[in-house]
Design an enzyme around this catalytic site. Structure first.
Site, short mmCIF file in Angstrom:
data_model
loop_
_atom_site.label_atom_id
_atom_site.label_comp_id
_atom_site.label_asym_id
_atom_site.label_seq_id
_atom_site.Cartn_x
_atom_site.Cartn_y
_atom_site.Cartn_z
N ARG A 44 24.29 35.06 37.65
CA ARG A 44 25.37 35.78 37.65
C ARG A 44 25.27 37.06 37.52
O ARG A 44 25.87 37.89 38.38
CB ARG A 44 26.55 35.23 36.55
CG ARG A 44 26.87 33.81 36.61
CD ARG A 44 28.03 33.37 35.79
NE ARG A 44 27.70 33.21 34.36
CZ ARG A 44 27.26 32.27 33.59
NH1 ARG A 44 26.95 30.95 34.43
NH2 ARG A 44 27.11 32.30 32.49
N LYS A 134 42.60 44.15 33.39
CA LYS A 134 43.56 43.40 34.40
C LYS A 134 43.85 42.12 33.76
O LYS A 134 43.35 41.59 32.55
CB LYS A 134 42.40 42.84 35.53
CG LYS A 134 43.22 41.93 36.36
CD LYS A 134 42.50 41.28 37.45
CE LYS A 134 42.32 39.87 37.20
NZ LYS A 134 41.69 38.98 38.07
N GLU A 175 48.93 42.19 37.49
CA GLU A 175 48.90 41.27 38.51
C GLU A 175 49.62 40.02 38.63
O GLU A 175 49.47 38.87 37.96
CB GLU A 175 47.33 40.65 38.66
CG GLU A 175 47.15 39.93 39.59
CD GLU A 175 45.50 39.32 40.06
OE1 GLU A 175 44.71 39.78 39.01
OE2 GLU A 175 45.42 38.83 41.03
N LYS A 217 49.08 45.05 41.22
CA LYS A 217 48.05 44.21 42.07
C LYS A 217 48.90 43.03 42.54
O LYS A 217 48.78 41.94 41.98
CB LYS A 217 46.95 43.76 41.17
CG LYS A 217 45.92 42.73 41.97
CD LYS A 217 44.52 42.87 41.38
CE LYS A 217 43.62 41.55 41.91
NZ LYS A 217 42.36 41.73 41.76
P1 13P Z 1 40.55 37.31 45.11
O1 13P Z 1 40.76 38.67 46.05
O2 13P Z 1 39.67 36.49 45.58
O3 13P Z 1 42.15 36.59 45.31
O4 13P Z 1 40.55 37.83 43.72
C1 13P Z 1 41.12 38.73 43.27
C2 13P Z 1 41.55 38.47 41.82
O5 13P Z 1 41.26 39.49 41.05
C3 13P Z 1 42.33 37.52 41.41
O6 13P Z 1 42.76 37.53 40.06
#
Ligand code: 13P
Length: 335
Positions: A44, A134, A175, A217
């Site tokens: 990873r 986030k 988000e 987001k």
């Molecule tokens: P994706 O762009 O693959 O949707 O991932 C963004 C993300 O941070 C989802 O929480």
């Protein structure tokens, strides 16, 4: 200009975007399984370090969202991962929610957890070098969902999280992801996404969050992936702009879309059209996970020693998306 506003603009200014490399170990294991690579901490790290050492970090990637495991790892050159990222001029960030769990009272829906002990965890991440964070709330569209309960409780959690993050001098990425899974129309996605985002801002304002110091987001407005009524990329751009114009307060400095399962090219093309038609004052950029990493991951899985090849592929996607965030991308630039 406030320090938080400055940070948000540093992340998204000049066409820069965000690399979302914050997959939890469970999600990263799914991604690595799909390309037949064992999901060990070393693998990873190796893949992520390959991306974070790419030349496009300097001009294209304003911030990288990390997962708890990665922010505490050390690179092969013996510097910490936040140092490796900061040395490129990009800012390290951290996912701080602890995942979406079944919502009591509406068990087909999810509520994102992670508020308990968050203030203490934030202080630790700040010391490790994080400049932003986030938290992802997730919503499904069906005939009865998202319910008022899920819209309200996730907005409340996003606002409490944001207030704690700003108290700790970091920029919260807010988000709310309305998933593309399902057979709903783009119109339904527009309505539900608008309702979800409006509720988030109602709660953010109630919790006295400084809107100049956040990044939103959101998902783009798309028809469900099982919908028979597909819409054009132009319509995606138009509906997404309509949604954001009517639901995001003008103080917010920047919007960075998630890719949400769109293909790499689709995510770039839609972002480009959004910027071509952008009649708002918001910066409209990207915070992509899969749409920045998928081709690079495929290459890396075939030959983990081919660092240059993997970085070339990642650099290309980062560059294409940075052009798209300025409305300067075109299909003939793709290889
Ligand atoms: P994706 O762009 O693959 O949707 O991932 C963004 C993300 O941070 C989802 O929480």
């Amino acid at each position: 200009m406030s320090e938080l506003n400055n940070t948000a603009l540093k992340i998204l200014g000049n066409g820069k975007g965000i690399l979302a490399a914050d997959e939890s170990t469970a999600t990263m294991t799914k991604r690595l399984d799909s390309v037949n690579v064992p999901s060990t901490p070393e693998n990873r790290l190796l893949f992520r370090e390959t991306l974070f050492s790419s030349s496009s970090m300097k001009d294209c990637i304003g911030g990288v969202i990390l997962y708890d495991e990665t922010i505490k790892q050390t690179s092969s050159k013996k510097n910490t991962i936040p140092e490796l990222i900061s040395d490129t001029g990009s800012l390290p960030g951290i996912k701080v929610d602890t995942g979406a769990k079944i919502l009591a009272g509406s068990p087909d829906e999810k509520i994102t957890e992670g508020l308990d002990g968050l203030r203490e965890r934030l202080k630790e991440y700040y010391k490790l070098g994080a400049k932003f964070t986030k938290w992802r709330g997730v919503y499904n569209i069906t005939k009865s969902y998202p319910s008022k309960l899920s819209i309200h409780s996730n907005a409340h959690a996003l606002a409490r999280y944001s207030a704690l993050v700003q108290e700790c001098n970091m920029v919260p990425i807010v988000e709310p992801e309305v998933l593309m899974d399902g057979d709903h129309s783009a119109k339904e996605c527009l309505e539900k996404t608008s309702e979800v985002i409006k509720k988030c801002f109602e709660e953010l304002i109630m919790h006295k969050v400084d809107l100049k110091g956040i990044i939103l987001k959101p998902n783009m407005v798309l028809a469900g992936n099982k919908s028979k009524k597909k819409i054009t990329n132009e319509e995606v751009a138009k509906l997404t702009l309509e949604c954001l114009k009517s639901s995001v307060p003008s103080e917010v400095p920047g919007i960075a879309f998630l890719s949400g399962g769109q293909s790499e090219i689709e995510a770039t093309e839609n972002l480009n059209l959004i910027n071509k038609h952008n009649n708002t004052n918001f910066i409209m950029s990207y915070s992509y996970g899969r749409a920045l990493q998928q081709s690079a991951l495929n290459n890396w899985s075939k030959d983990r020693k081919d660092i240059d090849g993997t970085q070339r592929i990642f650099n290309h996607r980062a560059k294409m998306n940075t052009l798209a965030s300025q409305g300067k991308w075109s299909k003939d630039l793709e290889i």
